[in-house]
Every structure is written in structure tokens, then in C-alpha cells.
Design an enzyme around this catalytic site. Structure first.
Site, PDB file in Angstrom:
ATOM      1  N   GLU A  14       3.851 -14.408  14.617  1.00  0.00           N
ATOM      2  CA  GLU A  14       3.259 -13.698  13.477  1.00  0.00           C
ATOM      3  C   GLU A  14       1.737 -13.844  13.540  1.00  0.00           C
ATOM      4  OE1 GLU A  14       4.008 -11.698  10.667  1.00  0.00           O
ATOM      5  OE2 GLU A  14       1.871 -11.958  10.287  1.00  0.00           O
ATOM      6  N   ARG A  52      17.491  15.429  13.345  1.00  0.00           N
ATOM      7  CA  ARG A  52      18.133  14.289  14.003  1.00  0.00           C
ATOM      8  C   ARG A  52      19.551  14.582  14.498  1.00  0.00           C
ATOM      9  NH1 ARG A  52      17.216   8.723  13.216  1.00  0.00           N
ATOM     10  NH2 ARG A  52      15.594   9.194  11.703  1.00  0.00           N
ATOM     11  N   HIS A 112      29.369 -16.921 -17.899  1.00  0.00           N
ATOM     12  CA  HIS A 112      29.473 -18.192 -17.169  1.00  0.00           C
ATOM     13  C   HIS A 112      30.790 -18.251 -16.414  1.00  0.00           C
ATOM     14  CE1 HIS A 112      29.026 -22.403 -16.225  1.00  0.00           C
ATOM     15  NE2 HIS A 112      30.274 -22.603 -16.632  1.00  0.00           N
ATOM     16  N   GLY A 124      18.586  10.144   7.519  1.00  0.00           N
ATOM     17  CA  GLY A 124      17.287   9.631   7.942  1.00  0.00           C
ATOM     18  C   GLY A 124      17.342   8.288   8.641  1.00  0.00           C
ATOM     19  N   ILE A 165      11.795  -6.565   8.988  1.00  0.00           N
ATOM     20  CA  ILE A 165      12.665  -6.221  10.121  1.00  0.00           C
ATOM     21  C   ILE A 165      12.836  -7.433  11.030  1.00  0.00           C
ATOM     22  CG2 ILE A 165      12.832  -4.851  12.258  1.00  0.00           C
ATOM     23  CD1 ILE A 165      11.695  -2.494  10.744  1.00  0.00           C
TER      24      ILE A 165
HETATM   25  P1  FAD Z   1      13.352   8.738   6.675  1.00  0.00           P
HETATM   26  O1  FAD Z   1      14.551   8.017   6.245  1.00  0.00           O
HETATM   27  O2  FAD Z   1      12.594   8.251   7.844  1.00  0.00           O
HETATM   28  O3  FAD Z   1      13.834  10.237   6.952  1.00  0.00           O
HETATM   29  C1  FAD Z   1      12.992  11.197   7.476  1.00  0.00           C
HETATM   30  C2  FAD Z   1      13.831  12.196   8.251  1.00  0.00           C
HETATM   31  O4  FAD Z   1      13.001  13.318   8.564  1.00  0.00           O
HETATM   32  C3  FAD Z   1      14.332  11.673   9.589  1.00  0.00           C
HETATM   33  O5  FAD Z   1      15.744  11.774   9.661  1.00  0.00           O
HETATM   34  C4  FAD Z   1      13.680  12.570  10.631  1.00  0.00           C
HETATM   35  O6  FAD Z   1      14.548  12.895  11.702  1.00  0.00           O
HETATM   36  C5  FAD Z   1      13.369  13.813   9.824  1.00  0.00           C
HETATM   37  N1  FAD Z   1      12.227  14.589  10.327  1.00  0.00           N
HETATM   38  C6  FAD Z   1      10.984  14.136  10.642  1.00  0.00           C
HETATM   39  N2  FAD Z   1      10.194  15.167  11.007  1.00  0.00           N
HETATM   40  C7  FAD Z   1      10.968  16.285  10.942  1.00  0.00           C
HETATM   41  C8  FAD Z   1      10.727  17.652  11.196  1.00  0.00           C
HETATM   42  N3  FAD Z   1       9.521  18.094  11.572  1.00  0.00           N
HETATM   43  N4  FAD Z   1      11.750  18.518  11.039  1.00  0.00           N
HETATM   44  C9  FAD Z   1      12.991  18.095  10.649  1.00  0.00           C
HETATM   45  N5  FAD Z   1      13.270  16.818  10.380  1.00  0.00           N
HETATM   46  C10 FAD Z   1      12.265  15.932  10.509  1.00  0.00           C
HETATM   47  N6  FAD Z   1      14.685   0.241   3.097  1.00  0.00           N
HETATM   48  C11 FAD Z   1      15.336  -0.289   2.044  1.00  0.00           C
HETATM   49  O7  FAD Z   1      15.045   0.079   0.909  1.00  0.00           O
HETATM   50  N7  FAD Z   1      16.325  -1.212   2.210  1.00  0.00           N
HETATM   51  C12 FAD Z   1      16.680  -1.662   3.427  1.00  0.00           C
HETATM   52  O8  FAD Z   1      17.582  -2.491   3.548  1.00  0.00           O
HETATM   53  C13 FAD Z   1      16.008  -1.140   4.563  1.00  0.00           C
HETATM   54  N8  FAD Z   1      16.332  -1.558   5.799  1.00  0.00           N
HETATM   55  C14 FAD Z   1      15.685  -1.014   6.879  1.00  0.00           C
HETATM   56  C15 FAD Z   1      16.015  -1.484   8.134  1.00  0.00           C
HETATM   57  C16 FAD Z   1      15.372  -0.974   9.248  1.00  0.00           C
HETATM   58  C17 FAD Z   1      15.758  -1.479  10.608  1.00  0.00           C
HETATM   59  C18 FAD Z   1      14.401   0.051   9.097  1.00  0.00           C
HETATM   60  C19 FAD Z   1      13.727   0.644  10.290  1.00  0.00           C
HETATM   61  C20 FAD Z   1      14.059   0.512   7.840  1.00  0.00           C
HETATM   62  C21 FAD Z   1      14.692  -0.022   6.715  1.00  0.00           C
HETATM   63  N9  FAD Z   1      14.363   0.385   5.425  1.00  0.00           N
HETATM   64  C22 FAD Z   1      14.999  -0.163   4.346  1.00  0.00           C
HETATM   65  C23 FAD Z   1      13.332   1.405   5.180  1.00  0.00           C
HETATM   66  C24 FAD Z   1      13.992   2.778   4.900  1.00  0.00           C
HETATM   67  O9  FAD Z   1      14.802   3.116   6.007  1.00  0.00           O
HETATM   68  C25 FAD Z   1      12.928   3.825   4.672  1.00  0.00           C
HETATM   69  O10 FAD Z   1      12.044   3.404   3.660  1.00  0.00           O
HETATM   70  C26 FAD Z   1      13.562   5.134   4.239  1.00  0.00           C
HETATM   71  O11 FAD Z   1      14.460   5.605   5.210  1.00  0.00           O
HETATM   72  C27 FAD Z   1      12.492   6.198   4.004  1.00  0.00           C
HETATM   73  O12 FAD Z   1      13.087   7.395   3.620  1.00  0.00           O
HETATM   74  P2  FAD Z   1      12.392   8.794   3.907  1.00  0.00           P
HETATM   75  O13 FAD Z   1      13.353   9.822   3.390  1.00  0.00           O
HETATM   76  O14 FAD Z   1      11.021   8.799   3.404  1.00  0.00           O
HETATM   77  O15 FAD Z   1      12.292   8.902   5.507  1.00  0.00           O
HETATM   78  P1  NAI Z   2       6.432  -5.491   7.776  1.00  0.00           P
HETATM   79  O1  NAI Z   2       5.203  -4.861   7.272  1.00  0.00           O
HETATM   80  O2  NAI Z   2       7.467  -5.941   6.833  1.00  0.00           O
HETATM   81  O3  NAI Z   2       6.064  -6.767   8.655  1.00  0.00           O
HETATM   82  C1  NAI Z   2       5.236  -6.690   9.751  1.00  0.00           C
HETATM   83  C2  NAI Z   2       4.745  -8.077  10.071  1.00  0.00           C
HETATM   84  O4  NAI Z   2       4.092  -8.025  11.323  1.00  0.00           O
HETATM   85  C3  NAI Z   2       3.749  -8.621   9.070  1.00  0.00           C
HETATM   86  O5  NAI Z   2       4.096  -9.934   8.744  1.00  0.00           O
HETATM   87  C4  NAI Z   2       2.418  -8.536   9.801  1.00  0.00           C
HETATM   88  O6  NAI Z   2       1.499  -9.519   9.395  1.00  0.00           O
HETATM   89  C5  NAI Z   2       2.866  -8.738  11.227  1.00  0.00           C
HETATM   90  N1  NAI Z   2       1.981  -8.197  12.260  1.00  0.00           N
HETATM   91  C6  NAI Z   2       1.256  -7.047  12.204  1.00  0.00           C
HETATM   92  N2  NAI Z   2       0.604  -6.869  13.377  1.00  0.00           N
HETATM   93  C7  NAI Z   2       0.942  -7.908  14.180  1.00  0.00           C
HETATM   94  C8  NAI Z   2       0.624  -8.268  15.501  1.00  0.00           C
HETATM   95  N3  NAI Z   2      -0.176  -7.521  16.254  1.00  0.00           N
HETATM   96  N4  NAI Z   2       1.164  -9.410  16.007  1.00  0.00           N
HETATM   97  C9  NAI Z   2       1.998 -10.186  15.269  1.00  0.00           C
HETATM   98  N5  NAI Z   2       2.333  -9.884  13.996  1.00  0.00           N
HETATM   99  C10 NAI Z   2       1.836  -8.746  13.463  1.00  0.00           C
HETATM  100  O7  NAI Z   2       7.029  -4.448   8.853  1.00  0.00           O
HETATM  101  P2  NAI Z   2       8.425  -4.373   9.566  1.00  0.00           P
HETATM  102  O8  NAI Z   2       9.134  -5.668   9.498  1.00  0.00           O
HETATM  103  O9  NAI Z   2       8.165  -3.751  10.887  1.00  0.00           O
HETATM  104  O10 NAI Z   2       9.198  -3.350   8.664  1.00  0.00           O
HETATM  105  C11 NAI Z   2       8.650  -2.054   8.401  1.00  0.00           C
HETATM  106  C12 NAI Z   2       9.038  -1.595   7.044  1.00  0.00           C
HETATM  107  O11 NAI Z   2      10.407  -1.236   6.998  1.00  0.00           O
HETATM  108  C13 NAI Z   2       8.881  -2.667   5.987  1.00  0.00           C
HETATM  109  O12 NAI Z   2       7.572  -2.693   5.496  1.00  0.00           O
HETATM  110  C14 NAI Z   2       9.835  -2.251   4.946  1.00  0.00           C
HETATM  111  O13 NAI Z   2       9.183  -1.391   4.069  1.00  0.00           O
HETATM  112  C15 NAI Z   2      10.910  -1.491   5.705  1.00  0.00           C
HETATM  113  N6  NAI Z   2      12.107  -2.315   5.789  1.00  0.00           N
HETATM  114  C16 NAI Z   2      12.709  -2.719   4.634  1.00  0.00           C
HETATM  115  C17 NAI Z   2      13.812  -3.519   4.659  1.00  0.00           C
HETATM  116  C18 NAI Z   2      14.398  -3.964   3.377  1.00  0.00           C
HETATM  117  O14 NAI Z   2      14.067  -3.417   2.354  1.00  0.00           O
HETATM  118  N7  NAI Z   2      15.279  -4.952   3.384  1.00  0.00           N
HETATM  119  C19 NAI Z   2      14.410  -3.959   5.909  1.00  0.00           C
HETATM  120  C20 NAI Z   2      13.682  -3.510   7.070  1.00  0.00           C
HETATM  121  C21 NAI Z   2      12.599  -2.699   6.981  1.00  0.00           C
END
Ligand code: FAD
Ligand code: NAI
Length: 466
Positions: free
Chosen positions: A204, A36, A445, A41, A185
Site C-alpha cells: 500500500e 457487454r 434480544h 454492468g 478490492i
Molecule cells: P457499471 O456497473 O460499470 O456499468 C456500466 C456498463 O456500461 C457496463 O456494463 C459497460 O459494458 C457499459 N458500457 C460502457 N460504455 C458503453 C457504451 N459506449 N455502449 C454501451 N455500453 C457501454 N459496489 C458495491 O456497492 N458493493 C460491492 O460489493 C462492490 N463490489 C465490487 C467488486 C469489484 C471486484 C468491483 C470491480 C466493483 C465492485 N463494486 C461494488 C463497485 C460497483 O461494481 C460499481 O460501483 C457499479 O457497478 C457502478 O455502476 P454503474 O452503473 O455506474 O457502472
Molecule cells: P480503492 O480506492 O478502494 O483502494 C485503492 C488503494 O490503493 C488505496 O488504499 C490507495 O491508497 C492505494 N494505492 C493507490 N495507488 C497506489 C500505488 N501506486 N501503489 C500502492 N497502492 C496504491 O480502490 P479499489 O480497491 O481498486 O476499488 C475500486 C473501487 O471499487 C472502490 O473505490 C469501491 O468504490 C469499489 N468497490 C467496492 C466494493 C464494496 O463496496 N464492497 C468492493 C470492491 C470495489
């Protein structure tokens, strides 16, 4: 050929970078390959951290505009500087991602920038900006994470039709944001843009938002978000999208089939879930088995190919940063011959809306489906003095305990700081706590945590303040 790594981690997200540091602590010679350009990540770059910063900043804006007057704090001319808000977010992200580079140096982890491909057990090719490197290693840990799941017919351009990445970067506040998918999300990003002034509609597919959470939480959340100005179309599917000069026209119809309708939006967020990312990793050539895109592993995070391990979003289980981190630690501890494990029943999940939603363990629906007898203790934040004193009384704490043993089986909170409060119950569950154990623990408290204690008391009908 370069010799001598004990472990090459592919992916520098929360799973990969934490595994690399822990492996180094255990005495392994470790490299972490990341393509990246920055470490951290999805979570640090385009996930947890930037979204939480925008939630924080938009909350501050909204409070200054609508919340301060009631407290006697007079503000005039409160205005939004979206550019500054985005710069502030970018500063937090770059500070934290650079922090991981520092941690790598401190822990003597080699950071290899480029795309990794597995050539076979013990061999990783890294495509660099110029040329390539072949890394020779005893173990390979795949931690390549996930990407947004596409929705056929709704082509993402990251401008008008965006994934979460585009939703973290919008150049102006859309007049109307349509969110497809009422999951984590969709709600978190919807809340950000709603607070900044957008009209937000959630479409949804199922008949409830946050469908995997306890039904009472999802119902309460929907009611509260409606009060905040969200609108919802549940049981609805999107069948097509047309980008126009001014925005996007979506075609929607009832999920069960029926009459199609048009919905207009300035910006559409596609947030229907995430899928494992393994493109270009060489899995097929090496023979690593997958199941619907997820890398198959045994209980020790080993794939079917000796010496190749996998953790985080790319394997089964909740796609959460803390789950990925803990798997990274446990996988390398097992790799080094230690005993180590994760209790998957005790992984909390949190939605950082206002109020927050947090869960750990089983939902009431799951307990019913499993035929287990359970008791429910519930306590409203309206009756918690600290919540009232701090201006937040919506929501409740709900604790589910086994009818025979009183062991806590699950807890579900909607309310202020729910994400922090859930940690107490997760810790209790790790130790096999009963609701009585929590109820008899002295809680300071006035704190929000007293609502947890009262919910534990309520399991036996002994709550004091409600
Ligand atoms: P990733 O964080 O996806 O890291 C994988 C890395 O591998 C990436 O940087 C990628 O570039 C790299 N990579 C892939 N293929 C290759 C390759 N072939 N060679 C070299 N590098 C490579 N989770 C929470 O617990 N709390 C939250 O508040 C939260 N908020 C989120 C908000 C959003 C908008 C999103 C999208 C996700 C959120 N998540 C949250 C989910 C969380 O980001 C993921 O669960 C977490 O990042 C997963 O970690 P990972 O290390 O498995 O993968
Ligand atoms: P999600 O799995 O949380 O929610 C997806 C939603 O889309 C579900 O309610 C599902 O029923 C609905 N859906 C699926 N197909 C559909 C369709 N064709 N039309 C309309 N609705 C549909 O997935 P989301 O929000 O994309 O997040 C992905 C992952 O990222 C989460 O599962 C979570 O693990 C991680 N994440 C965690 C956060 C946190 O811990 N606070 C914040 C953001 C992401």
C-alpha cells in the site's frame, strides 16, 4: 432513423438498468444500450456479485476446515474443488443478469445490444454485431461506469498480473498473491485467496489500509487481517514488474524514496482504484465537459449539454452500486419533472471481509478537520451476547454524534454483519436521528443490532453491558 424514445440509457449496470426501469414506471418510452452481451454492468458480471459469492464460498471452505471442530462438528477429508466453486459463481452471475433481462421485458424497456456513441443531443448510434442503429430520443443518460486504473510499469495480462476481473477467475490457488493497493478490492479478493490457502501480501502506497475510512477501523482491520495471516508493506510503491516463467518479480521502494527491493509473487493483483469509462462515447465531439475523466454534472445530473445526463461511477462520488442505483432513480425522476434528491451524507459503504467493515457519514478525522464538537459512543462485540453465541467477538460499533444537538453525524462498524447493521444507522441519519433516538428504540434480544443500541447509549456513557 428510429423515432420516439423519451430516454436512451447508455450502460446497463446498476445505475443504467435501474434508471431505465424507473423511467419506464414513470411512463417514459425507454431503451437501454449495453455492449457487454449481458446486463448488470461491472457489479453483476465482474464486481459485487461474483466477489461476494467467492467470499461466501471461501468462507464455507475455511469454516469447514478450521471452524467446525470447535463446534463439535466433525468433518473429514475437506477439500477444495475450485472448478466447482467457479461454476457455482458463474451460475449465480448468469441467473442474476438474465433476471434483469426479464425485468426489462416486464417493464417494457428496449434492450439494445451494442456499443453506444452519442452523435449529438437526442441522437445515439449503436454499433451492432452486424450494422448499426440510430436511436432518436429526447434525453440521453450516460451510465457507462468505470474500469480498473492501470499502474505504469505493471502490465496486466489477466493471468499472472491481474485486475479484479482476473482475480475472480484464477485457475488455481496461487502460492503467493501480492496485492497492490490496500483498498476495498485488494482486501476482499485477498481474503478470498487467503482462505483458499494463498499467502497474501498487501503493498500500500499510504501508511494505512482502507485510507478513506475512519482511522480506528483501518487500524483494527489491519490487526485482524494480520491474525488471519496477511502481511503488509505500507508506505511502499511498486516501480516495476517483470513476468517470469514461474510468476512475477516486483520492484518496490519506500513511497518517500529509498532503497529498492524485489518481491516475488505467483500472481499480482493491481487494485489501486477505478477510473471513469467514457472511451468511444463521443463526448469530445458533442462537447460534454469532463474533469479528470469524470463527466461534469450539476446537482440535477445534467451535463453542460442540454438533454444529456450522467450518473454512477462515471461521475464524481463513491464508486458504489447503490450510489449508482439511487442516482439513476433520482435523475429520471428529475427528468420527468418530479422533485427528488439524495443525501450524500447517508450513503453507506461496506467491505465484505470477515469481519465486515461498514461506515456511514463522517469519520472522526473529518469531524476534527471541520472543527466540529462531537461525542463518541463505542461498544465492543465482545460484550454482545449474540456475537459471542455465534462465535464472533472481534470489533465494535462506534457512533459519532454532535455535542450540542446529539444528531448522529457518522457511524463506523467493524464486526459480524456490519454491512447489514449499518442500514439501521443510515436510516436514522436520513430522518435526522439523534443518538438518543437510537438508544431509546427497542431492539430485539439477542441480536447483533443490540450493539448499535449500546453504542448509542454509550454516547452519554449509559451503556449497560460494557
Ligand atoms: P457499471 O456497473 O460499470 O456499468 C456500466 C456498463 O456500461 C457496463 O456494463 C459497460 O459494458 C457499459 N458500457 C460502457 N460504455 C458503453 C457504451 N459506449 N455502449 C454501451 N455500453 C457501454 N459496489 C458495491 O456497492 N458493493 C460491492 O460489493 C462492490 N463490489 C465490487 C467488486 C469489484 C471486484 C468491483 C470491480 C466493483 C465492485 N463494486 C461494488 C463497485 C460497483 O461494481 C460499481 O460501483 C457499479 O457497478 C457502478 O455502476 P454503474 O452503473 O455506474 O457502472
Ligand atoms: P480503492 O480506492 O478502494 O483502494 C485503492 C488503494 O490503493 C488505496 O488504499 C490507495 O491508497 C492505494 N494505492 C493507490 N495507488 C497506489 C500505488 N501506486 N501503489 C500502492 N497502492 C496504491 O480502490 P479499489 O480497491 O481498486 O476499488 C475500486 C473501487 O471499487 C472502490 O473505490 C469501491 O468504490 C469499489 N468497490 C467496492 C466494493 C464494496 O463496496 N464492497 C468492493 C470492491 C470495489
Amino acid at each position: 432513423m428510429e423515432h420516439g424514445y423519451d430516454l436512451v440509457v447508455i450502460g446497463g449496470g446498476p445505475g443504467g438498468y435501474v434508471a431505465a426501469i424507473r423511467a419506464s414506471q414513470l411512463g417514459m418510452n425507454v431503451a437501454c444500450v449495453e455492449m457487454r452481451g449481458t446486463l448488470g454492468g461491472t457489479c453483476l458480471n465482474v464486481g459485487c456479485i461474483p466477489s461476494k459469492h467467492l467470499l461466501h464460498a471461501s468462507h464455507a471452505f475455511h469454516e469447514a476446515k478450521h471452524g467446525f471442530a470447535k463446534l463439535g462438528v466433525v468433518t473429514k477429508g475437506v477439500a477444495l474443488d475450485l472448478n466447482q466453486m467457479m461454476s457455482s459463481k458463474n451460475e449465480v452471475v448468469s441467473g442474476l443478469t438474465q433476471g434483469i433481462e426479464f425485468l426489462f421485458k416486464k417493464n417494457k424497456v428496449d434492450y439494445v445490444q451494442g456499443r453506444g456513441e452519442i452523435l449529438g443531443p437526442g441522437k445515439v448510434k449503436v454499433a451492432l454485431d452486424k450494422g448499426e442503429r440510430i436511436l432518436d430520443t429526447k434525453h440521453i443518460l450516460i451510465a457507462t461506469g468505470s474500469e480498473s486504473t492501470p499502474l505504469p510499469g505493471v502490465e496486466v495480462d489477466e493471468k499472472k498480473i491481474v485486475t479484479s476481473t482476473g482475480a475472480l477467475e484464477l485457475k488455481k490457488v496461487p502460492k503467493k498473491l501480492v496485492v497492490i493497493g490496500g483498498g476495498v478490492i485488494g482486501l476482499e479478493m485477498g481474503v478470498v485467496w487467503r482462505r483458499l490457502g494463498a499467502e497474501v501480501e498487501v503493498i500500500e502506497f499510504l501508511d494505512k489500509i482502507l485510507p478513506t475510512m475512519d482511522a480506528e477501523l483501518s487500524k483494527t482491520m489491519q490487526r485482524i487481517l494480520k491474525k488471519q495471516g496477511f502481511s503488509f508493506r505500507l508506505g511502499t510503491k511498486v516501480t516495476g514488474a517483470e513476468t517470469t516463467r514461474s510468476g512475477v518479480n516486483l520492484t518496490v521502494e519506500p513511497a518517500k524514496g529509498g532503497k529498492a527491493e524485489q518481491v516475488e509473487a505467483d500472481v499480482v493483483l493491481v487494485s489501486i482504484g477505478r477510473r471513469p469509462y467514457t472511451r468511444g462515447l463521443g463526448l469530445e465531439k458533442v462537447g460534454v465537459e469532463t474533469d479528470r475523466g469524470k463527466i461534469k454534472i450539476n446537482s440535477h445530473y445534467q451535463t453542460n449539454v442540454a438533454g444529456i445526463w450522467a450518473i454512477g461511477d462515471v461521475v464524481d462520488g463513491p464508486m458504489l452500486a447503490h450510489k449508482a442505483e439511487d442516482e439513476g432513480v433520482v435523475a429520471v425522476e428529475l427528468m420527468s419533472g418530479q422533485a427528488s434528491h439524495i443525501d450524500y451524507d447517508c450513503i453507506p459503504s461496506v467491505v465484505y471481509t470477515d469481519p465486515e467493515v461498514a461506515s456511514v457519514g463522517r469519520t472522526e478525522e473529518e469531524l476534527k478537520a471541520q472543527g466540529l464538537d462531537y461525542k463518541v459512543g463505542k461498544f465492543p462485540f465482545q460484550a454482545n451476547s449474540r456475537a459471542r453465541a455465534s462465535g464472533g467477538g472481534d470489533g465494535f460499533v462506534k457512533i459519532l454524534a454532535d455535542s450540542d444537538t446529539d444528531q448522529v453525524l457518522g457511524a463506523h462498524i467493524i464486526g459480524p454483519d456490519a454491512g447489514t447493521l449499518i442500514a439501521e444507522i443510515a436510516l436514522g441519519m436520513e430522518f435526522g436521528a439523534s443518538s438518543e433516538d437510537i438508544a431509546r428504540t427497542c431492539h430485539a434480544h439477542p441480536t447483533l443490532n443490540e450493539a448499535v443500541k449500546e453504542a448509542a447509549l454509550a454516547v452519554e456513557g449509559r451503556q449497560i453491558h460494557a
